[in-house]
Write a protein that holds these residues in place. Structure first.
Motif, PDB file in Angstrom:
ATOM      1  N   GLY A  52      -0.124 -27.862 103.087  1.00 45.25           N
ATOM      2  CA  GLY A  52      -0.259 -29.030 102.750  1.00 45.25           C
ATOM      3  C   GLY A  52      -0.018 -29.238 101.333  1.00 45.25           C
ATOM      4  O   GLY A  52       0.523 -30.443 100.824  1.00 45.25           O
ATOM      5  N   VAL A  53      -0.559 -28.395 100.359  1.00 41.55           N
ATOM      6  CA  VAL A  53      -0.459 -28.645  98.706  1.00 41.55           C
ATOM      7  C   VAL A  53       0.808 -27.822  98.211  1.00 41.55           C
ATOM      8  O   VAL A  53       1.686 -28.389  97.757  1.00 41.55           O
ATOM      9  CB  VAL A  53      -1.559 -28.045  98.081  1.00 41.55           C
ATOM     10  N   ILE A  91      -3.565 -14.089  95.657  1.00 38.19           N
ATOM     11  CA  ILE A  91      -3.080 -15.766  95.634  1.00 38.19           C
ATOM     12  C   ILE A  91      -2.188 -15.644  94.447  1.00 38.19           C
ATOM     13  O   ILE A  91      -1.266 -16.591  94.546  1.00 38.19           O
ATOM     14  CB  ILE A  91      -4.627 -16.623  95.208  1.00 38.19           C
ATOM     15  N   LYS A  92      -2.481 -15.073  93.498  1.00 31.88           N
ATOM     16  CA  LYS A  92      -1.462 -15.069  92.290  1.00 31.88           C
ATOM     17  C   LYS A  92      -0.203 -14.603  92.838  1.00 31.88           C
ATOM     18  O   LYS A  92       0.873 -15.075  92.113  1.00 31.88           O
ATOM     19  CB  LYS A  92      -2.053 -14.348  90.959  1.00 31.88           C
ATOM     20  N   TYR A 102      -0.896 -20.304  87.165  1.00 33.89           N
ATOM     21  CA  TYR A 102      -2.094 -19.905  87.930  1.00 33.89           C
ATOM     22  C   TYR A 102      -2.940 -21.191  87.321  1.00 33.89           C
ATOM     23  O   TYR A 102      -3.965 -21.253  88.292  1.00 33.89           O
ATOM     24  CB  TYR A 102      -2.727 -18.629  87.278  1.00 33.89           C
ATOM     25  N   THR A 103      -2.787 -21.839  86.402  1.00 33.35           N
ATOM     26  CA  THR A 103      -3.811 -23.000  85.833  1.00 33.35           C
ATOM     27  C   THR A 103      -3.458 -24.284  86.601  1.00 33.35           C
ATOM     28  O   THR A 103      -4.196 -25.315  86.421  1.00 33.35           O
ATOM     29  CB  THR A 103      -3.560 -23.189  84.399  1.00 33.35           C
ATOM     30  N   THR A 104      -2.708 -24.218  87.467  1.00 34.54           N
ATOM     31  CA  THR A 104      -2.314 -25.625  88.134  1.00 34.54           C
ATOM     32  C   THR A 104      -3.602 -25.889  89.294  1.00 34.54           C
ATOM     33  O   THR A 104      -4.170 -25.107  90.020  1.00 34.54           O
ATOM     34  CB  THR A 104      -1.004 -25.242  89.317  1.00 34.54           C
ATOM     35  N   ILE A 146      -5.784 -24.231  92.173  1.00 36.95           N
ATOM     36  CA  ILE A 146      -5.476 -23.695  93.330  1.00 36.95           C
ATOM     37  C   ILE A 146      -6.240 -22.239  93.542  1.00 36.95           C
ATOM     38  O   ILE A 146      -6.574 -21.938  94.739  1.00 36.95           O
ATOM     39  CB  ILE A 146      -3.818 -23.546  93.637  1.00 36.95           C
ATOM     40  N   VAL A 147      -6.216 -21.438  92.783  1.00 32.73           N
ATOM     41  CA  VAL A 147      -6.699 -20.049  92.829  1.00 32.73           C
ATOM     42  C   VAL A 147      -8.296 -20.209  92.879  1.00 32.73           C
ATOM     43  O   VAL A 147      -8.791 -19.817  94.053  1.00 32.73           O
ATOM     44  CB  VAL A 147      -6.536 -19.047  91.498  1.00 32.73           C
TER      45      VAL A 147
END
Length: 211
Positions: A52-53, A91-92, A102-104, A146-147
């Motif tokens: 979804g994202v 995840i990364k 990663y900061t998104t 997101i992480v």
């Protein structure tokens, strides 16, 4: 629904459904194009983020999910802290393949799909099911990276360590909502009512279990 590695079965079911939709439409269809709202809890919260994202196809989400499970649930013995560290690294890896920093954050930083996505989690101190959202809502919610979102929704006690989100006095210890809210259908319906109004009819409601 939650289910850890068993959530792979949800992707298989969804793959069959999307195949039928693509046959009817005569073109490739991503889940984020067809479903206006997607809600997930536990490992399925991670899948909800992928589909979804991040706007993945089912095949792409399946590859990402299997890759995470292979990294996280290795054959060697490890505790919840080490397993959590492996999850963050996994995840990364997914984000690296998509060139996403990663900061998104879940809301406002990324436009790879349309629609409303909500990820269930629980407070370690207060019982109940709460939401991370990628959209504006009258219900206040923290906007995680997101992480953080994937870590928090999958923070099943005993399997993964809890997650600390927020800053200063607003810091909060977060765990997965799988214990008590493993099927988030009622929460998804409530979110839809708040988004679209109680007068709008639901054309399709798909609940994917992991049993």
């Amino acid at each position: 629904d939650g289910g850890d590695i068993r959530c792979f079965s949800q992707l298989l079911i969804l793959e069959e459904l999307m195949h039928r939709l693509e046959y009817d439409h005569g073109r490739p269809v991503r889940p984020c194009e067809f479903f206006h709202s997607i809600t997930g809890v536990g490992a399925a919260g991670a899948i909800a983020v992928f589909l979804g994202v991040l706007g993945m196809t089912v095949a792409e989400a399946t590859e990402a999910f299997i890759g995470i499970c292979e990294m996280v649930f290795a054959v060697d013995a490890c505790d919840d802290k080490l397993r959590s560290e492996r999850l963050v690294l996994a995840i990364k890896v997914v984000l690296d393949k998509l060139d996403i920093p990663y900061t998104t954050r879940l809301a406002g930083d990324i436009e790879r799909s349309a629609g409303y996505r909500s990820i269930c989690y629980s407070s370690a101190a207060i019982a109940g099911c709460r939401m991370f959202r990628n959209y504006k809502s009258k219900q206040a919610s923290y906007n995680p990276t997101i992480v953080e979102a994937v870590r928090a929704c999958w923070a099943t006690p005993g399997l993964f360590a809890s997650v600390i989100i927020g800053n200063g006095p607003q810091k909060e210890e977060i765990i997965s909502a799988v214990h008590g809210f493993n099927n988030p259908t009622p929460q998804a319906v409530q979110e839809a009512r708040e988004l679209y109004g109680t007068d709008r009819a639901v054309s399709a409601l798909l609940s994917l279990g992991s049993g």
